[in-house]
Design a protein around this motif. Structure first.
Motif, short mmCIF file in Angstrom:
data_model
loop_
_atom_site.label_atom_id
_atom_site.label_comp_id
_atom_site.label_asym_id
_atom_site.label_seq_id
_atom_site.Cartn_x
_atom_site.Cartn_y
_atom_site.Cartn_z
N ASP A 25 0.77 -1.14 0.03
CA ASP A 25 0.04 0.20 0.03
C ASP A 25 0.90 1.30 -0.11
OD1 ASP A 25 -2.35 -1.67 0.28
OD2 ASP A 25 -2.31 -1.31 2.47
N GLY A 26 0.49 2.12 -0.90
CA GLY A 26 1.21 3.52 -1.03
C GLY A 26 2.44 3.50 -1.51
N LEU A 27 3.03 2.18 -2.22
CA LEU A 27 4.50 2.34 -2.81
C LEU A 27 4.51 2.91 -3.86
CD1 LEU A 27 5.88 -1.31 -1.93
CD2 LEU A 27 6.10 0.76 -0.61
N PHE A 28 5.18 3.77 -4.70
CA PHE A 28 5.40 4.39 -5.69
C PHE A 28 6.28 3.40 -6.69
CE2 PHE A 28 5.40 8.04 -2.88
CZ PHE A 28 3.98 8.55 -3.59
N ASN A 29 5.63 3.48 -8.10
CA ASN A 29 6.00 2.39 -8.99
C ASN A 29 7.50 2.70 -9.26
OD1 ASN A 29 5.54 0.17 -10.60
ND2 ASN A 29 5.28 1.92 -12.53
N SER A 30 8.02 3.96 -9.23
CA SER A 30 9.26 4.14 -9.77
C SER A 30 10.36 4.33 -8.80
CB SER A 30 9.35 5.40 -10.73
OG SER A 30 8.78 6.39 -9.86
N ASP A 31 10.05 4.06 -7.73
CA ASP A 31 11.24 4.51 -6.45
C ASP A 31 11.89 2.82 -6.50
OD1 ASP A 31 10.31 6.77 -5.53
OD2 ASP A 31 8.98 6.07 -3.87
N ASP A 32 13.12 3.13 -6.04
CA ASP A 32 14.10 2.26 -5.83
C ASP A 32 13.99 1.64 -4.38
OD1 ASP A 32 14.98 2.62 -8.22
OD2 ASP A 32 16.59 3.91 -7.59
N LEU A 33 13.55 0.41 -4.14
CA LEU A 33 13.01 0.01 -3.05
C LEU A 33 13.89 -1.43 -2.52
CD1 LEU A 33 9.10 -0.10 -3.56
CD2 LEU A 33 10.55 1.56 -2.35
N GLY A 53 13.90 0.39 -9.12
CA GLY A 53 14.72 -0.60 -8.84
C GLY A 53 14.35 -1.47 -7.57
N LEU A 54 15.10 -2.66 -7.47
CA LEU A 54 14.52 -3.62 -6.51
C LEU A 54 15.51 -4.24 -5.89
CD1 LEU A 54 11.96 -5.09 -5.38
CD2 LEU A 54 12.20 -6.86 -7.06
N GLY A 55 15.45 -4.31 -4.47
CA GLY A 55 16.48 -4.96 -3.65
C GLY A 55 15.49 -5.54 -2.62
N VAL A 56 16.48 -6.48 -1.85
CA VAL A 56 15.69 -7.23 -0.78
C VAL A 56 16.83 -7.12 0.62
CG1 VAL A 56 16.51 -9.34 -1.49
CG2 VAL A 56 14.56 -9.48 -0.17
N TRP A 57 16.03 -7.21 1.59
CA TRP A 57 17.00 -7.22 2.82
C TRP A 57 16.79 -8.30 3.64
CZ3 TRP A 57 15.52 -6.56 7.89
CH2 TRP A 57 14.49 -6.08 8.11
N LEU A 58 17.84 -9.22 4.10
CA LEU A 58 17.65 -10.18 4.92
C LEU A 58 18.10 -9.89 6.42
CD1 LEU A 58 18.68 -11.50 1.97
CD2 LEU A 58 17.96 -13.54 3.18
N ASP A 59 17.39 -10.50 7.34
CA ASP A 59 17.60 -10.53 8.81
C ASP A 59 18.64 -11.40 9.17
OD1 ASP A 59 17.40 -8.89 11.21
OD2 ASP A 59 15.35 -8.95 11.25
N HIS A 73 16.75 -10.68 -10.13
CA HIS A 73 15.78 -9.61 -9.85
C HIS A 73 16.14 -8.52 -9.01
CE1 HIS A 73 12.71 -12.02 -11.96
NE2 HIS A 73 13.06 -12.97 -11.06
N PHE A 74 17.39 -8.81 -8.09
CA PHE A 74 17.61 -7.74 -7.40
C PHE A 74 18.91 -6.93 -7.61
CE2 PHE A 74 15.92 -11.39 -5.05
CZ PHE A 74 14.59 -10.70 -4.51
N GLN A 75 18.81 -5.65 -7.70
CA GLN A 75 20.25 -4.87 -7.79
C GLN A 75 20.89 -5.03 -6.55
OE1 GLN A 75 17.20 -3.30 -8.89
NE2 GLN A 75 17.40 -2.80 -10.96
N VAL A 76 20.26 -5.01 -5.33
CA VAL A 76 20.89 -4.90 -4.02
C VAL A 76 20.40 -5.93 -3.12
CG1 VAL A 76 20.91 -3.06 -1.98
CG2 VAL A 76 20.87 -2.21 -4.05
N VAL A 77 21.18 -6.54 -2.62
CA VAL A 77 20.96 -7.45 -1.59
C VAL A 77 21.51 -6.83 -0.21
CG1 VAL A 77 20.90 -9.68 -0.36
CG2 VAL A 77 20.64 -9.67 -2.87
N ALA A 78 20.67 -6.61 0.71
CA ALA A 78 20.86 -5.81 2.13
C ALA A 78 20.94 -6.83 3.11
CB ALA A 78 20.30 -4.50 2.40
N LEU A 79 22.14 -6.95 4.02
CA LEU A 79 22.03 -7.89 4.97
C LEU A 79 22.08 -7.11 6.46
CD1 LEU A 79 24.67 -10.34 3.34
CD2 LEU A 79 22.30 -10.61 3.58
N ASN A 80 21.06 -7.44 7.30
CA ASN A 80 20.95 -6.61 8.36
C ASN A 80 21.93 -7.29 9.37
OD1 ASN A 80 19.83 -4.58 10.22
ND2 ASN A 80 18.29 -6.29 11.01
#
Length: 166
Positions: A25-33, A53-59, A73-80
């Motif tokens: 809900d409320g996500l903009f289509n063109s934001d890098d998330l 752009g699309l990235g995912v983060w893992l705990d 599919h991911f330009q970024v993988v963030a690791l928490n």
């Protein structure tokens, strides 16, 4: 705006890191998330259809195997890193680089401090979102803490004795 260290330089953050309880809900289509793993697993089809752009983060308690088939599919993988002393995501970074040959950005987020950066880079991280109370300019110096390394790692696959033989 947060600043990060990426490939040895300080840059302004352009990606939006969504919280763990985020929804579509409320996500903009063109934001890098950068979306949490749970949101990706529940809504991958909708997230892939976005223009941004699309990235995912893992705990630290989530394993990279959960996204192994989706890495393209991911330009970024963030690791928490929820706390400084939780090092489980060092292993996830090594798996991304060494087992899955992931070439995109691997970013450290959470409780990231200067003392970790040199070793994180050795494991395959190339971007670092330091804790908000830390100075990224001062933290850049951590990459000069050691002039050479003995062991092989993601950033240097040959151990020192092999490099000397060559």
């Amino acid at each position: 705006m947060q600043r990060l260290i990426k490939n040895g330089e300080i840059i302004d953050e352009t990606w939006h890191l969504l919280p763990k309880d985020a929804t579509l809900d409320g996500l903009f289509n063109s934001d890098d998330l950068i979306v949490p793993l749970g949101l990706w697993l529940d809504h991958a089809h909708a997230l892939k259809a976005r223009d941004g752009g699309l990235g995912v983060w893992l705990d630290s308690d989530e394993e990279v195997e959960a996204i192994a088939d989706d890495l393209s599919h991911f330009q970024v993988v963030a690791l928490n890193f929820p706390v400084f002393s939780d090092g489980r995501n060092y292993s996830n970074a090594r798996l991304l680089r060494d087992r899955y040959s992931y070439q995109g950005e691997v970013r450290a987020i959470g409780d990231v401090l200067r003392d970790q950066l040199f070793f994180m880079r050795r494991c395959g991280f190339d971007a670092f979102a330091l804790r908000a109370d830390r100075d990224p300019v001062e933290a850049l110096e951590s990459f000069k803490d050691f002039s050479d390394t003995y062991q092989s790692a993601s950033d240097q696959p040959l151990p020192l004795f092999r490099r000397r033989q060559a």
